[in-house]
Design a protein around this motif. Sequence first.
Motif, short mmCIF file in Angstrom:
data_model
loop_
_atom_site.label_atom_id
_atom_site.label_comp_id
_atom_site.label_asym_id
_atom_site.label_seq_id
_atom_site.Cartn_x
_atom_site.Cartn_y
_atom_site.Cartn_z
N ILE A 35 0.84 -1.20 0.00
CA ILE A 35 0.00 0.00 0.00
C ILE A 35 0.87 1.25 0.00
N VAL A 36 0.52 2.19 -0.85
CA VAL A 36 1.23 3.46 -0.95
C VAL A 36 0.30 4.58 -0.50
N PRO A 37 0.61 5.27 0.57
CA PRO A 37 -0.25 6.38 1.01
C PRO A 37 -0.33 7.46 -0.05
N GLY A 38 -1.50 8.06 -0.17
CA GLY A 38 -1.67 9.18 -1.08
C GLY A 38 -1.98 8.80 -2.50
N LYS A 39 -1.89 7.53 -2.84
CA LYS A 39 -2.23 7.08 -4.18
C LYS A 39 -3.51 6.24 -4.14
N ILE A 40 -4.13 6.12 -5.31
CA ILE A 40 -5.20 5.13 -5.43
C ILE A 40 -4.56 3.75 -5.39
N ASN A 41 -4.96 2.96 -4.39
CA ASN A 41 -4.43 1.61 -4.26
C ASN A 41 -5.46 0.62 -4.80
N VAL A 42 -5.07 -0.10 -5.84
CA VAL A 42 -5.95 -1.08 -6.48
C VAL A 42 -5.62 -2.45 -5.91
N HIS A 43 -6.50 -2.95 -5.05
CA HIS A 43 -6.30 -4.25 -4.41
C HIS A 43 -6.81 -5.34 -5.36
N LEU A 44 -5.88 -6.09 -5.93
CA LEU A 44 -6.25 -7.17 -6.84
C LEU A 44 -6.51 -8.43 -6.01
N VAL A 45 -7.77 -8.83 -5.94
CA VAL A 45 -8.18 -9.99 -5.14
C VAL A 45 -8.49 -11.15 -6.09
N ALA A 46 -7.57 -12.09 -6.16
CA ALA A 46 -7.75 -13.25 -7.03
C ALA A 46 -8.70 -14.24 -6.34
N HIS A 47 -9.76 -14.62 -7.04
CA HIS A 47 -10.75 -15.51 -6.43
C HIS A 47 -11.47 -16.31 -7.51
N THR A 48 -12.11 -17.37 -7.08
CA THR A 48 -13.02 -18.14 -7.92
C THR A 48 -14.31 -18.30 -7.15
N HIS A 49 -15.42 -18.24 -7.85
CA HIS A 49 -16.71 -18.46 -7.20
C HIS A 49 -17.23 -19.82 -7.66
N ASP A 50 -17.27 -20.78 -6.72
CA ASP A 50 -17.57 -22.17 -7.08
C ASP A 50 -18.88 -22.61 -6.41
N ASP A 51 -19.93 -22.63 -7.20
CA ASP A 51 -21.24 -23.07 -6.69
C ASP A 51 -21.19 -24.55 -6.32
N VAL A 52 -21.67 -24.88 -5.12
CA VAL A 52 -21.71 -26.30 -4.72
C VAL A 52 -23.01 -26.91 -5.24
N GLY A 53 -23.12 -26.87 -6.56
CA GLY A 53 -24.31 -27.31 -7.27
C GLY A 53 -25.03 -26.12 -7.88
N TRP A 54 -25.38 -26.26 -9.14
CA TRP A 54 -26.20 -25.25 -9.84
C TRP A 54 -26.65 -25.86 -11.16
N LEU A 55 -25.78 -25.78 -12.18
CA LEU A 55 -26.08 -26.43 -13.45
C LEU A 55 -25.64 -27.89 -13.43
N LYS A 56 -24.64 -28.16 -12.60
CA LYS A 56 -24.17 -29.52 -12.37
C LYS A 56 -24.23 -29.80 -10.88
N THR A 57 -24.16 -31.06 -10.50
CA THR A 57 -24.17 -31.40 -9.08
C THR A 57 -22.83 -31.03 -8.45
N VAL A 58 -22.78 -31.04 -7.14
CA VAL A 58 -21.56 -30.67 -6.44
C VAL A 58 -20.40 -31.59 -6.82
#
Length: 1012
Positions: A35-58
């Motif tokens: 983090i750099v004070p005074g600048k716009i800090n862009v927090h890159l959050v790497a993630h996956t959203h994994d439904d435990v069932g939806w179009l396919k079963t869990v």
Amino acid sequence: MAIIQSCSLILISVLWLCTVCVESQYMVYNTSAVIVPGKINVHLVAHTHDDVGWLKTVDQYYVGANNSIQGACVQNVLDSIVPALLADKNRKFIYVEQAFFQRWWRDQSEEVQNIVKQLINSGQLELINGGMCMHDEATPHYIDMIDQTTLGHKFIKEEFNVTPRIGWQIDPFGHSAVQAYLLGAEVGFDSLFFARIDYQDRAKRKNEKTLEVVWRASKSLGSSAQIFAGAFPENYEPPSNFYYEVNDDSPIVQDDMNLFDYNVPERVNEFVSAAISQANITCTNHIMWTMGTDFKYQYAHTWFRQMDKFIHYVNQDGRVNALYSTPSIYTDAKYAANESWPLKTEDYFPYADSVNAYWTGYFTSRPALKGYVRTMSAYYLAARQLEFFKGRSKAGPNTDYLADALALAQHHDAVSGTSKQHVAYDYAKRLSIGYVKAEEVVATSLACLAESTSKTGCGNQVAKFQQCPLLNISYCPASEVDLSIGKNLVVVVYNSLGWKREAVIRIPVIRGNVTVKDSGGKQIESQILPLLNASISLRNYYSKAYLGKSSSVTPKYWLAFTVSVPPLGFNTYIISSDKQAAFSSKNTVYKSDVGQNDKIQVGSGNLKLLYSANEGKLIQYINGGSSVNKLVKQSYSFYPGNDGSSVDSQSSGAYIFRPNGSYPIKSEGQVSFTVLRGPLLDEVHQRINSWIYQVTRVYKGKKHAEVEFTVGPIPIDDGIGKEVATQITSNVENNKIFYTDSSGRDFIERIRDYRKDWNLEVNQPVAGNYYPVNLGMYMKDNSTELSVLVDRSVGGSSIVDGQLELMLHRRLLHDDGRGVDEALNETVCVLNKCTGLTILGKYYLRVDPLGEGANWRRTFGQEIYSPFLLAFAEQDGDTWENSHVGTFSGMDPSYVLPDNVAMITLQELDNGKVLLRLAHLFEIGEDKDLSAMSSVELKKVFPNKKINKITEVSLSANQERSEMEKKRLVWKVEGSSGEESKVVRGGPVDLTTLVVELAPMEIRTFVIDFDL
């Protein structure tokens, strides 16, 4: 033309020669940004959203099967993440769904497990949210939300000694108050992030920079249970043009100047532009980019390669600062900014993503699955109690499978009713398997407790208890036995509540000449009611559909009798053949006659319902005990599902409720209804039309009416899908105001065509006023309260003054375009013949003087959630009483829990310790007597055990409560002096007196060590 071609070939050859002559260099990207004070800090959050069932079963999602539906394999995601993180210590990733993570973890070698532990310890891999699934927030009951979160947090604590800090509810379709204060603050989360809020609300918040707030969702717990909460600017995906799964079409960062299409300046400019744009709608200089979406990172390197480059080149550019981050780092940065934040109260329902797209249909979608989940939830609660009383077996049958199945069922595409049909079947199948395993726990535990020798432990139990999971359709082989040959039917009735209960139970029997005695040999008043054709037809069809065979016996009667059961205990009743039949209900058939103005009175106790003989309909509710006399009517209607052919393409579907008008359902031909009268209860049977049947029951000792409805198969021969609702109409002057519960807990005021947080543009006057109902809803005026309680999650509203409406069933013919790609058209097939699904359910109606309805809503609401558990055995002769304990209570015989407290968890853990949760049921100011501090005497709750140690823990039991409070972030609120009125909570538990105090709406969780 030929000359030009030759020149082109020469030029290409030269360029190629230049390229191959260049010495390749390995590029090292600087990803160490902080983090750099005074600048716009862009927090890159790497993630996956994994439904435990939806179009396919869990399981299909986990192993990557059935890819013709969706190319998704969570196993690949987690396999891919580990080497990608090892490649650069600055990279970070978050993971949420424990149902998947635990499957993967079990498959890993010890070496890989040790590497993962190091990644978690270093902060590169962060497990957030931490439940088995990302549960829905509209349709689950709060007890189920707690249980599934606890199950996930338990694993994380045991394996990694980690307590998740962040709530990550990015995909549920609207957000509940209970999620914020209970499943957020009370589990120790520092913040809660989500994506789906109403499009009008989002627009206003973006304009005012109020997407991030302090959410104070509980009136009773106030600032002591508030949480920092953030809604994403659009969704939980990256900004447009920043997707990097294999085959995604976003431009990569092409930074090799020796190759064509070098684009670093363009890509950096686009990054900076997107960052500034988001910063302009965000408070402080910190913004979060959610770098991922559904089932991404199956080849993680493609994402991290591009993020490495962006961090390197954007930070070289210097206009903004980009860094690998997590929601925990982001939250700490927001807190360090020392800002004051806008205050948010109540909830984020209903949710609409565009003008005609209110996501309020799923409040009712798949009502059979919703009912099954609720039934199994109550069974799991009772089964864990009995497992504790007997002693948990690690090797033998236990409740673990049902726990897992119920946890999966809370997913925001499971109990919500928004999965594909084959996936809904999978959820139900898992629940069924879990029930069978838990059923064995219940049967052996009851047998153990019932044996006279149980004080010295459980030996080989003689009693073989059977249970009846299909009792709701009048199918119970265990009770349908021939008692004329000298056998007795033993009925053990278990009460999982901490109060003594008296109520009428009903079981199907084949003969009416029976008598009922309690465990002391005293004859109990009973009543025989005929099993009418509507019930028999339903029984025969659905028992064959579920079991694959027809019943060999068809009972003729319901046997009703009053039971009295101690808290956390059982009582035993013996049913035997008798020459004299039990009281047979008097059967009267009424037919409407335009010329008659008579009123038909139903009910022999204080409560009386009056019906019009002319119309065959309910017209009046009279409670002599409370001097209530109200005009009350009940009716049915249906909303034709919009097919999307008008104005825009939005149709009604699994998610979306978009009605195309409203039509009353009128009785066909001359109205006839049957009244059955008896000493225990009266019943009114009404055939509303060919596909709606209704039974209204008035019990002698109760002040509410029970309405049992059978709806279906909903006809679609006209090519129109239908959404069926019932209305309770009265002369209550509620002036647009009504109240619905939040996940079975707090009641929230609703005002028709109004939103507290913005000026609502009304475009869907019905769908836009629907709210989720888990416990019930009510309305009031200056003298009266009219309440309705439900047996499962439904949608409800007050569309016109004086009226409450519940949606009971939905059958639709068009997909609503939200991804499931399937119409909500549930069918049941027998011998290759399929018909629309029929729903059998109940709701309960009561009218009280103003200020007196909360007592019934809260206490009887617990009885609805936790019905009696019935177990049956056969016995030759009169030997049962001599060889078995007839009554049992796990608590001191002289003690019951206070009327305002429920025991929502009693569970023996793997280590022999016991998990106990106690919940205060009332909100502050809700009842003049019961909205007060209450206390529970643990010595009397556990009279036969000595408590060696008691530790208060967080709601999900993964850390000591005192440690959680020490770590809690205290957020500043706009307009606050910082001196909030102190919320009173229960005090510490004295180890001498062992008394637990509970303030209104407080839930306290303990881990108890008993002396062996």
